[in-house]
Design a protein around this motif. Structure first.
Motif, PDB file in Angstrom:
ATOM      1  N   ASN A   1      55.883  49.135  -9.577  1.00  0.00           N
ATOM      2  CA  ASN A   1      54.992  49.584  -8.510  1.00  0.00           C
ATOM      3  C   ASN A   1      55.765  50.590  -7.649  1.00  0.00           C
ATOM      4  O   ASN A   1      56.945  50.866  -7.900  1.00  0.00           O
ATOM      5  CB  ASN A   1      54.439  48.402  -7.700  1.00  0.00           C
ATOM      6  N   LEU A   2      55.083  51.142  -6.653  1.00  0.00           N
ATOM      7  CA  LEU A   2      55.733  52.203  -5.862  1.00  0.00           C
ATOM      8  C   LEU A   2      56.976  51.717  -5.124  1.00  0.00           C
ATOM      9  O   LEU A   2      58.000  52.416  -5.120  1.00  0.00           O
ATOM     10  CB  LEU A   2      54.723  52.835  -4.905  1.00  0.00           C
ATOM     11  N   PRO A   3      56.946  50.511  -4.498  1.00  0.00           N
ATOM     12  CA  PRO A   3      58.189  50.049  -3.834  1.00  0.00           C
ATOM     13  C   PRO A   3      59.362  49.948  -4.804  1.00  0.00           C
ATOM     14  O   PRO A   3      60.497  50.280  -4.443  1.00  0.00           O
ATOM     15  CB  PRO A   3      57.793  48.663  -3.286  1.00  0.00           C
ATOM     16  N   LEU A   4      59.108  49.487  -6.022  1.00  0.00           N
ATOM     17  CA  LEU A   4      60.210  49.384  -6.989  1.00  0.00           C
ATOM     18  C   LEU A   4      60.802  50.761  -7.276  1.00  0.00           C
ATOM     19  O   LEU A   4      62.030  50.939  -7.288  1.00  0.00           O
ATOM     20  CB  LEU A   4      59.723  48.719  -8.282  1.00  0.00           C
ATOM     21  N   LEU A   5      59.942  51.757  -7.492  1.00  0.00           N
ATOM     22  CA  LEU A   5      60.446  53.098  -7.801  1.00  0.00           C
ATOM     23  C   LEU A   5      61.217  53.687  -6.619  1.00  0.00           C
ATOM     24  O   LEU A   5      62.277  54.288  -6.791  1.00  0.00           O
ATOM     25  CB  LEU A   5      59.286  54.020  -8.199  1.00  0.00           C
ATOM     26  N   LYS A   6      60.679  53.503  -5.415  1.00  0.00           N
ATOM     27  CA  LYS A   6      61.354  54.053  -4.227  1.00  0.00           C
ATOM     28  C   LYS A   6      62.689  53.363  -3.986  1.00  0.00           C
ATOM     29  O   LYS A   6      63.680  54.005  -3.638  1.00  0.00           O
ATOM     30  CB  LYS A   6      60.452  53.911  -2.994  1.00  0.00           C
ATOM     31  N   GLU A   7      62.716  52.031  -4.162  1.00  0.00           N
ATOM     32  CA  GLU A   7      63.974  51.310  -3.936  1.00  0.00           C
ATOM     33  C   GLU A   7      64.990  51.616  -5.025  1.00  0.00           C
ATOM     34  O   GLU A   7      66.193  51.666  -4.771  1.00  0.00           O
ATOM     35  CB  GLU A   7      63.708  49.796  -3.847  1.00  0.00           C
ATOM     36  N   LEU A   8      64.505  51.827  -6.244  1.00  0.00           N
ATOM     37  CA  LEU A   8      65.413  52.223  -7.313  1.00  0.00           C
ATOM     38  C   LEU A   8      66.028  53.583  -6.995  1.00  0.00           C
ATOM     39  O   LEU A   8      67.245  53.775  -7.146  1.00  0.00           O
ATOM     40  CB  LEU A   8      64.658  52.269  -8.652  1.00  0.00           C
ATOM     41  N   ASP A   9      65.203  54.500  -6.526  1.00  0.00           N
ATOM     42  CA  ASP A   9      65.719  55.824  -6.170  1.00  0.00           C
ATOM     43  C   ASP A   9      66.752  55.713  -5.039  1.00  0.00           C
ATOM     44  O   ASP A   9      67.805  56.371  -5.087  1.00  0.00           O
ATOM     45  CB  ASP A   9      64.566  56.740  -5.747  1.00  0.00           C
ATOM     46  N   ALA A  10      66.474  54.856  -4.070  1.00  0.00           N
ATOM     47  CA  ALA A  10      67.420  54.662  -2.951  1.00  0.00           C
ATOM     48  C   ALA A  10      68.728  54.042  -3.457  1.00  0.00           C
ATOM     49  O   ALA A  10      69.813  54.404  -2.980  1.00  0.00           O
ATOM     50  CB  ALA A  10      66.775  53.774  -1.890  1.00  0.00           C
ATOM     51  N   ALA A  11      68.637  53.131  -4.420  1.00  0.00           N
ATOM     52  CA  ALA A  11      69.850  52.509  -4.974  1.00  0.00           C
ATOM     53  C   ALA A  11      70.686  53.545  -5.721  1.00  0.00           C
ATOM     54  O   ALA A  11      71.924  53.564  -5.609  1.00  0.00           O
ATOM     55  CB  ALA A  11      69.456  51.364  -5.907  1.00  0.00           C
TER      56      ALA A  11
ATOM     57  N   GLU B   1      70.713  56.721  -5.018  1.00  0.00           N
ATOM     58  CA  GLU B   1      71.292  57.570  -3.967  1.00  0.00           C
ATOM     59  C   GLU B   1      72.539  56.913  -3.367  1.00  0.00           C
ATOM     60  O   GLU B   1      73.548  57.575  -3.105  1.00  0.00           O
ATOM     61  CB  GLU B   1      70.253  57.813  -2.859  1.00  0.00           C
ATOM     62  N   ARG B   2      72.429  55.610  -3.144  1.00  0.00           N
ATOM     63  CA  ARG B   2      73.557  54.861  -2.580  1.00  0.00           C
ATOM     64  C   ARG B   2      74.764  54.923  -3.511  1.00  0.00           C
ATOM     65  O   ARG B   2      75.899  55.142  -3.066  1.00  0.00           O
ATOM     66  CB  ARG B   2      73.120  53.410  -2.374  1.00  0.00           C
ATOM     67  N   ALA B   3      74.528  54.766  -4.808  1.00  0.00           N
ATOM     68  CA  ALA B   3      75.621  54.790  -5.787  1.00  0.00           C
ATOM     69  C   ALA B   3      76.245  56.183  -5.875  1.00  0.00           C
ATOM     70  O   ALA B   3      77.464  56.323  -6.029  1.00  0.00           O
ATOM     71  CB  ALA B   3      75.113  54.342  -7.150  1.00  0.00           C
TER      72      ALA B   3
END
Ligand code: ZN
Length: 278
Positions: free
Chosen positions: A27-37, A39-41
């Motif tokens: 879902n959208l939260p999963l994709l956004k949080e994956l993208d943020a993860a 970015e963090r890495a």
């Protein structure tokens, strides 16, 4: 409980999809949080290699077809009579094609660690990674043609295993198992299910001993070669065909996909496994 887990294991960032109860449907939260993860890495100099893995039995069942407004999707279509499928086109461009392209070009080595089902949009998570380690039970499929659309939003198929197999996969909706994916060059290593995490981490640690600058130049050398061969523009043009598929379905059925969710799930359960050798 977070939908994406992030762990730093020495110089390896381990990002885990954490929606096992939904087979890691996106879902959208999963994709956004994956993208943020990601970015963090990328921002953390201590991270040399990034692993993308998934909790539970399956890597990812693809798009979450039952997303709700509280998932941030809102009214995905808007006023179709007024704007056609413009809103959906922009949304898929940003979160599907756009994220997958961005993740392909992450300036550090990425390894996907795949078990169980990897269906349709699941491919959009593992294909942009540099390497793929698969468990023996992994199987890869794109049954989107069963929805009246020529394939998932990110056309890696032809690049991953050539025109002939790509057509067979798309024409039949059939799954390619881990051994076949390895034979075709799509998967780097196949390991027993209970060794998937340790084998992926061992590979990541081996790569992490290399100089980061050399790794980046090596990654860019391959990706720039793919783009010189036309991958970047091909992904864009095939995405346009995908959008045409949604538009055609909208005209015929009044919905941007040809079949309903239950019919789709049934067809996936009946998906054949494609094999060219025993
Ligand atoms: Zn789509």
């Amino acid at each position: 409980m977070s939908i994406i887990e992030y762990e730093l294991n020495e110089s390896v960032a381990i990002i885990s999809l954490n929606r096992p109860e939904r087979a890691n449907a996106q879902n959208l939260p999963l994709l956004k949080e994956l993208d943020a993860a990601y970015e963090r890495a990328v921002a953390d100099d201590a991270v040399k290699v990034i692993i993308l893995r998934a909790n539970g039995k399956h890597f990812s069942a693809g798009h979450d077809m039952a997303q709700k407004p509280e998932d941030g999707v809102g009214d995905l279509l808007g006023d179709v009579k007024e704007n056609g499928l413009l809103r959906m086109y922009k949304w898929e461009t940003k979160y599907y094609l756009g994220f997958a392209r961005k993740w392909r070009d992450i300036p550090k080595p990425t390894i996907a660690s795949v078990q169980g089902a990897c269906i349709a949009a699941g491919l959009m998570l593992c294909w942009p990674c540099d390497l793929i380690v698969a468990a023996e039970d992994a199987r890869f499929s794109d049954p989107v043609a069963r929805m009246g659309i020529g394939g998932v939003e990110y056309h890696g198929h032809t690049w991953e295993f050539g025109a002939r197999k790509a057509k067979e996969m798309l024409f039949t909706g059939g799954a390619i198992d881990a051994r076949e994916a390895h034979r075709l060059g799509m998967v780097n290593r196949v390991v027993p299910r209970d060794e998937l995490d340790s084998a992926t981490l061992a590979l990541a640690r081996e790569i992490a001993t290399m100089h980061p600058h050399a790794l980046l130049m090596a990654k860019q050398a391959v990706n720039q070669t793919l783009d010189a061969m036309g991958q970047y523009s091909a992904l864009q043009s095939v995405f346009s065909l995908h959008a045409l598929g949604h538009a055609n379905a909208q005209i015929v059925t009044g919905h941007p996909v040809m079949v309903g969710l239950s019919e789709m799930a049934k067809s996936i359960r009946e998906t054949p496994t494609l094999k060219t050798e025993e």
